[in-house]
Design a protein around this motif. Structure first.
Motif, mmCIF file in Angstrom:
data_model
loop_
_atom_site.group_PDB
_atom_site.id
_atom_site.type_symbol
_atom_site.label_atom_id
_atom_site.label_comp_id
_atom_site.label_asym_id
_atom_site.label_seq_id
_atom_site.Cartn_x
_atom_site.Cartn_y
_atom_site.Cartn_z
ATOM 1 N N THR A 1 6.091 -7.920 7.205
ATOM 2 C CA THR A 1 5.583 -6.662 6.655
ATOM 3 C C THR A 1 6.206 -5.494 7.402
ATOM 4 O O THR A 1 6.407 -5.562 8.614
ATOM 5 C CB THR A 1 4.053 -6.602 6.773
ATOM 6 N N SER B 1 4.563 7.686 3.220
ATOM 7 C CA SER B 1 4.951 6.362 3.714
ATOM 8 C C SER B 1 4.319 5.289 2.835
ATOM 9 O O SER B 1 3.334 5.543 2.130
ATOM 10 C CB SER B 1 4.506 6.174 5.167
ATOM 11 N N PHE B 2 4.880 4.105 2.900
ATOM 12 C CA PHE B 2 4.346 2.981 2.142
ATOM 13 C C PHE B 2 4.681 1.696 2.886
ATOM 14 O O PHE B 2 5.574 1.663 3.746
ATOM 15 C CB PHE B 2 4.918 2.951 0.719
ATOM 16 N N THR B 3 3.954 0.630 2.563
ATOM 17 C CA THR B 3 4.125 -0.656 3.235
ATOM 18 C C THR B 3 4.505 -1.728 2.220
ATOM 19 O O THR B 3 3.920 -1.796 1.129
ATOM 20 C CB THR B 3 2.832 -1.064 3.966
ATOM 21 N N THR C 1 9.150 5.331 5.345
ATOM 22 C CA THR C 1 8.828 6.715 5.021
ATOM 23 C C THR C 1 9.918 7.278 4.128
ATOM 24 O O THR C 1 11.114 7.125 4.420
ATOM 25 C CB THR C 1 8.706 7.568 6.292
ATOM 26 N N GLN D 1 6.605 -0.862 7.293
ATOM 27 C CA GLN D 1 6.294 0.436 6.693
ATOM 28 C C GLN D 1 7.558 1.290 6.644
ATOM 29 O O GLN D 1 8.359 1.282 7.575
ATOM 30 C CB GLN D 1 5.208 1.159 7.485
ATOM 31 N N PRO E 1 -3.170 9.413 3.196
ATOM 32 C CA PRO E 1 -4.629 9.520 3.287
ATOM 33 C C PRO E 1 -5.235 9.991 1.965
ATOM 34 O O PRO E 1 -4.571 10.623 1.140
ATOM 35 C CB PRO E 1 -4.839 10.551 4.395
ATOM 36 N N LYS F 1 -1.315 5.770 -6.188
ATOM 37 C CA LYS F 1 -2.248 6.301 -5.207
ATOM 38 C C LYS F 1 -2.819 7.618 -5.722
ATOM 39 O O LYS F 1 -2.081 8.553 -6.037
ATOM 40 C CB LYS F 1 -1.529 6.538 -3.871
ATOM 41 N N SER G 1 0.833 -1.200 0.000
ATOM 42 C CA SER G 1 0.000 0.000 0.000
ATOM 43 C C SER G 1 0.867 1.249 0.000
ATOM 44 O O SER G 1 2.021 1.227 0.435
ATOM 45 C CB SER G 1 -0.924 0.024 1.229
ATOM 46 N N ILE G 2 0.303 2.338 -0.516
ATOM 47 C CA ILE G 2 0.884 3.673 -0.373
ATOM 48 C C ILE G 2 0.068 4.369 0.703
ATOM 49 O O ILE G 2 -1.131 4.616 0.535
ATOM 50 C CB ILE G 2 0.850 4.453 -1.699
ATOM 51 N N ASP G 3 0.696 4.669 1.824
ATOM 52 C CA ASP G 3 -0.030 5.046 3.040
ATOM 53 C C ASP G 3 -0.197 6.559 3.171
ATOM 54 O O ASP G 3 0.154 7.165 4.184
ATOM 55 C CB ASP G 3 0.685 4.464 4.261
#
Length: 666
Positions: A241, A199-201, A245, A243, A188, A281, A184-186
């Motif tokens: 997993t 941030s991304f995971t 930044t 995350q 919002p 995203k 994911s691209i974290d």
């Protein structure tokens, strides 16, 4: 027909190449409203599995749902179509899930069967609390290597003690040696403009520990995007997993952005599966924000014994927090005969949230469980800025309620709904079997209905809804005891962007019109704002915001300027709010500030414009004896008028009549 056939063949070839490239054996996202073709239910609970129009597991709607009813004790399996595992010794099974627990401990697992009768367990885990996440497990059972193997996700327990279990994005694939997945691209969906961290995971799906990886992305600075790479050092074990930044902070101007992140290298080389390396995203940088008023939606019933204590706790909470919440309580049709004030709008909201028990409370669209909202949770939501605003008012004529409501957004909003809920503050006619004699914030009617009103808005704009409704068709007890809840909600994610109670038994607070904002004029450049009075109503003043900072409150004029270069020259957004008696306010009208691209040119010469502002005449000084052309533009860049002054006139001043101009900035 030939064109359609060729397209179908191309799509099939593309899908086949993708599956072969990644070792993908099965993928199901439950996009249809029906159970996937060929999937079956084995064991108990044949009526408990369904497709739900929700996304609680974390994927896109729809998703697979296991419900508690009808209750059973034992094992229930949702079974895939057969998978060919010839020559394959092990596979990875991954899925997203969300467990809504009622009580006790419950088990889910992954099992395989090559005959449809004997099931070999590859993984299982017990859960005893509400929550979810991603499951990724390496499965190796006696069925590996066989031609037609069934996979299942199974539940084992007493189903009555769960509420629901949701599943989505089920995949079965072979494990590569080196495979890092971008999960994911974290960022919002909506952020405030300005400096933003990204941030991304990632998840290690391969058999080799990931020690480093490199991404490629578009770094955003204003409206400029540049392609850059960044390398991250890590120690990520298989299936782990983490995350990360990015080291660079993005500088976002207001607008909509497409942000790609692509994993281009792992452990100094390319990983074995590149199909899960890229995500894009889409998100918005809002042009401003405002105070959030948390929206509380409470599912309850007068036949529900556990509802009594929750109602008491919620009454204490709301009494201690005036002005910090909006509230609607839905009387439900269970347990037993249910609340006699339940109506179709309440049933619609029950279905929207897939609610199946009372009491249950959602705040800003987020499930708060089966107990009262806590003070800490309310404070947290109240302290979170909102990127939309809501204002409205209502009055009553006999049995008819008249509602006017404005819904405003600070970002380009689509796929949202505006909701209008007419509640009665206190009711006594819906007494049931739980011992309570009065109830609060009870839904009477939603306008148009429980499905809400579609809302499409550009940043800085608002949309108005006006209704007159005869309340004699509802359960209303007292027409002088009404309240109206207003909120904006994403119909897919359920996120609520803001809410507000409408002002009661009074006129609507209309917003200003025709806001104009420009930076220009003599050095240092100045910010000029102008607007027109609201179409109706008489404000007592206007609040002016620049970049979200209150610059003037209760201003009597419809014009504002500020000569502080540090604030105004670099300012990006402006907003004006109409203020009425007793502290009532309209929604804001906001816009991105327009830049006068000729500021530097006009302020470097011996030219001045005065008076500024002006009503009837503007005088422009020029260099004596020079041939001069003066062109006047409005803030939209349209040429309004041109004046030519010849050198033979030997004048150093031009007088321009502007008495016929529309009010505004030029």
């Amino acid at each position: 027909m030939k064109k359609t056939l060729l397209l179908t063949i191309a799509l099939l070839l593309s899908t086949a190449m993708f599956a072969q490239n990644r070792g993908l054996l099965l993928k199901e996202t439950f996009d249809s409203t029906e159970m996937p073709e060929g999937w079956t239910i084995n064991g108990l609970g044949t009526a408990n599995w369904s497709i739900s129009n929700s996304n609680k597991a974390g994927g896109d709607a729809n998703e697979l749902r296991l419900n508690y009813y009808p209750s059973f004790t034992g094992i229930s399996r949702i079974v895939t179509t057969p998978v060919d595992l010839t020559g394959i010794e092990s596979v990875i099974v991954s899925f997203k899930h969300y467990f809504d627990n009622f009580s006790g401990t419950h088990t889910i697992g992954i099992a395989t069967s090559s005959d449809g009768t004997t099931w070999n367990i590859g993984w299982s885990q017990a859960y005893n609390s509400t929550g979810g996440g991603m499951v990724s497990e390496l499965i190796s059972t006696p069925d590996m290597g066989k031609e037609n193997v069934l996979f299942c996700i199974y539940y084992d327990g007493y189903s009555y003690n769960i509420n629901d279990w949701y599943f989505d994005d089920i995949e079965i694939f072979t494990q590569e040696n080196l495979d890092l997945k971008l999960v994911s691209i974290d960022v919002p969906n909506v952020v405030n403009y300005g400096m933003t961290e990204v941030s991304f995971t990632v998840q290690n799906m391969g058999a080799t520990t990931v020690e480093s990886f490199t991404i490629e992305t578009k770094v955003i600075d204003g409206y400029t995007q540049t392609t850059e790479t960044e390398t991250f050092e890590t120690n990520l074990a298989p299936f782990e997993t983490a995350q990360f930044t990015m080291g660079v902070t993005f500088n976002l101007d207001p607008g909509t952005y497409n942000l790609p992140i692509d994993i281009i290298g792992v452990n100094g080389t390319q990983d074995d599966d590149t199909s899960n390396n890229l995500l894009i995203k889409v998100f918005n940088a809002a042009m401003g924000n405002t105070q959030r008023i948390p929206m509380i939606e409470h599912f309850s019933s007068s036949t529900c014994p556990p509802c009594v204590n929750v109602n008491f706790a919620m009454a204490s909470l709301t009494e201690a927090n005036p002005g910090k919440y909006t509230y609607t309580k839905y009387p439900c049709y269970w347990p037993g005969t249910g609340d006699p004030y339940c109506n179709d709008d309440a049933r619609t909201r029950v279905a929207f949230y897939a609610c199946n028990a009372a009491p249950q409370i959602f705040m800003d669209g987020i499930d708060q469980g089966f107990s009262s909202v806590t003070q800490a949770a309310l404070d947290e939501h109240y302290a979170t800025p909102a990127f939309a605003n809501v204002r409205g008012a209502f009055n009553v004529e006999g049995n008819t309620i008249n509602v006017i409501a404005d819904f405003m957004s600070y970002f380009n909003m689509s796929g949202m709904n505006a909701y209008i809920s007419i509640n009665e503050k206190t009711t006594t006619g819906n007494v049931g079997s739980n011992g309570e004699t009065e109830f609060h914030h009870i839904l009477m009617k939603m306008l148009e209905d429980g499905y809400g009103n579609p809302l499409e808005l550009n940043a800085g704009e608002y949309k108005r809804f006006e209704y007159s409704f005869d309340m004699s068709s509802t359960f209303v007890e007292e027409m002088d005891d009404l309240e109206v809840s207003l909120w904006i909600q994403d119909t897919v994610s359920g996120e609520i962007f803001n809410s507000h109670f409408a002002y009661e038994y009074t006129a609507h607070c209309y917003p200003v019109e025709d806001l104009l904002a420009i930076v220009g004029g003599d050095a240092p450049p100045t910010l000029y704002l102008s607007w027109n009075k609201p179409e109706n109503g008489t404000p007592v003043g206007y609040d002016v915001y620049v970049d979200g900072e209150l610059m003037a409150d209760n201003l009597n004029d419809t014009y504002y300027s500020n000569e502080d270069e540090d604030i105004c020259y670099n300012a990006k957004t402006a907003e004006v709010v109409a203020v009425y008696e007793d502290g009532k306010t309209s929604v804001g009208v906001a816009m991105i500030i327009i830049r006068d691209t000729n500021v530097e040119e006009t302020t470097c010469g011996n030219i001045s414009v005065y008076p500024n502002p002006a009503n009837d005449v503007v005088k422009v000084s020029i260099v004596n004896g020079q041939q001069t052309t003066v062109m006047i533009y409005n803030v939209m860049g349209m040429l309004v008028e041109t004046h030519y002054v010849r050198s033979a006139t030997n004048t150093n001043e031009i007088e321009i009549n502007i008495s016929d101009y529309n009010p505004g900035v030029y």
